[in-house]
Design a protein around this motif. Sequence first.
Motif, PDB file in Angstrom:
ATOM      1  N   ARG A 287       4.372   5.818   6.155  1.00 45.92           N
ATOM      2  CA  ARG A 287       3.481   6.971   6.002  1.00 45.92           C
ATOM      3  C   ARG A 287       2.599   7.139   7.246  1.00 45.92           C
ATOM      4  O   ARG A 287       1.471   7.620   7.159  1.00 45.92           O
TER       5      ARG A 287
ATOM      6  N   GLY B 228       1.244   2.177   5.334  1.00 47.32           N
ATOM      7  CA  GLY B 228       2.198   1.438   4.518  1.00 47.32           C
ATOM      8  C   GLY B 228       2.855   0.300   5.280  1.00 47.32           C
ATOM      9  O   GLY B 228       2.800   0.214   6.503  1.00 47.32           O
ATOM     10  N   SER B 229       3.476  -0.577   4.535  1.00 45.80           N
ATOM     11  CA  SER B 229       4.055  -1.801   5.085  1.00 45.80           C
ATOM     12  C   SER B 229       5.356  -1.509   5.820  1.00 45.80           C
ATOM     13  O   SER B 229       6.303  -0.970   5.253  1.00 45.80           O
TER      14      SER B 229
ATOM     15  N   VAL C 151      -3.466  -3.063  -1.311  1.00 47.05           N
ATOM     16  CA  VAL C 151      -2.185  -3.765  -1.405  1.00 47.05           C
ATOM     17  C   VAL C 151      -2.406  -5.140  -2.026  1.00 47.05           C
ATOM     18  O   VAL C 151      -3.325  -5.863  -1.634  1.00 47.05           O
TER      19      VAL C 151
ATOM     20  N   VAL D  24       1.118  -1.575  -4.420  1.00 49.47           N
ATOM     21  CA  VAL D  24      -0.076  -0.797  -4.108  1.00 49.47           C
ATOM     22  C   VAL D  24      -0.710  -0.331  -5.410  1.00 49.47           C
ATOM     23  O   VAL D  24      -0.028   0.213  -6.283  1.00 49.47           O
TER      24      VAL D  24
END
Length: 359
Positions: free
Chosen positions: A183, A234-235, A127, A140
Amino acid sequence: MSLSFEHTTLGQRVLFGSGKAAENLAAETSRLGAGSIMVIASDFEMPMARTVAAGIEVTLWHNEVVMHVPIETAHAARDAATNARIDLIVCVGGGSTTGLAKAVALETGIPIIAVPTTYAGSEATNVWGLTEAARKTTGVDDRVLPVTVIYDAELTLSLPVEMSVASGLNGMAHCIDSLWGPRADPINAALAAEGIRALAQGLPKIKNDPAGLPGREQALYGAYLSAVAFASAGSGMHHKICHVLGGTFNLPHAQTHATVLPYVLAFNAPHAPEAEARAAAAFGADTALGGLQALRELLDAPRALEDYGFTEAGIAEAVEVALPAIPASNPRRVTADNLAALLTAALNGADPKTLTDLS
C-alpha cells in the motif's frame, strides 16, 4: 504525472520528551480514567518499568515476555489481565514486550500505553504477531494500536551500542519496506525517507557517544516515523522473510532484520528506481545500497545469518514458507531460486551486489 492514491493515518497520541516518561505516564493514565492497570515488562526491564510507573497505582505486574510472542505466553498474559479486570495495559520495553501487550489487546480490546526502550517501532503500528508450532502469523487490527506512545530517550541509555545498532537498523528496514510495500503511497514514502535520514544521523551518534541523548532522540524519532510509514504501506518482502526466520528458526528479531536488509535492498532497488532514488537522497549517497552499506560499515552492523544460528539446511524450508507470503506487488518477481540465492548470500554475509543481476 497526476497523483492518485488512498492513504489512512492511524489515530494515536505521541508524547516525546527525555526524562519525562514517569510524568507523562501519570498524566496519561489520569486522562484515560484507568482504574485497573497492568504493567508488562521483561525481567530485565522491570526495574525501569517500576521507576516509570512510580506515579501510578498498578494492579498487576507481568514479566513473562518471550521473543516472537509464543501463543502460550499470549494466552497466559490475557488470562492474567482478564482475571484482574484490567482496563489499561502499560508496556515498558522493546518489540517483544509491545508484541505481548498487543496480543492481549487483540482478544480483549484493552487499550495500551506503550513506553518503548528500543527502536523497534512496534508501538506505532496496528500490526500484531504470534508464533505457534514454529510458524509466525501476523495480522492487522486497530485494537492492538497503542492509544498513546511515550518516548523518553533516557530509557534507551541502558541499551548497549550493539543492540542499539541492530534495533535501529530494524527501524531502517521498516522505512525501506515502506517504499515498495503493498500500500505504498507518497505520504508514507515521505515519512520513510525522513525516518531513514533520522536513523542514519542518530545511530552513528549513539556509537560515538552511547551516554549522549542527541543520537538516541534522533533514533527514537526515526523509529517512530519508520513505524508509521510501515503501518500505512504494509508488510513487504523484507518483513515476510524475517518473520519466517524469526518464527520458524527462532533467530533474534533485530539482528535478523539488520542482516537481511541490504540483501532485499540490493534485490529490489534496480526494479524500483523512484524508491531507490528517494532512499539514496535520504542517505545522502549516490545509491541507496551504497548509503546503507556505508552506514552499516560505520556501525559494525550484523553481517551474516550464520552468526545467529541459521544454517544452509534451513534455506529450503525458509523459501517454502516465505515465498507464498511475499506480496505480488513486490517490484521484482520473486522465485524459489532467487529467494534461495538471497538467503544463501545473507547466510554467508556475501556482497549484496551479487543479487542485482539474478534472474
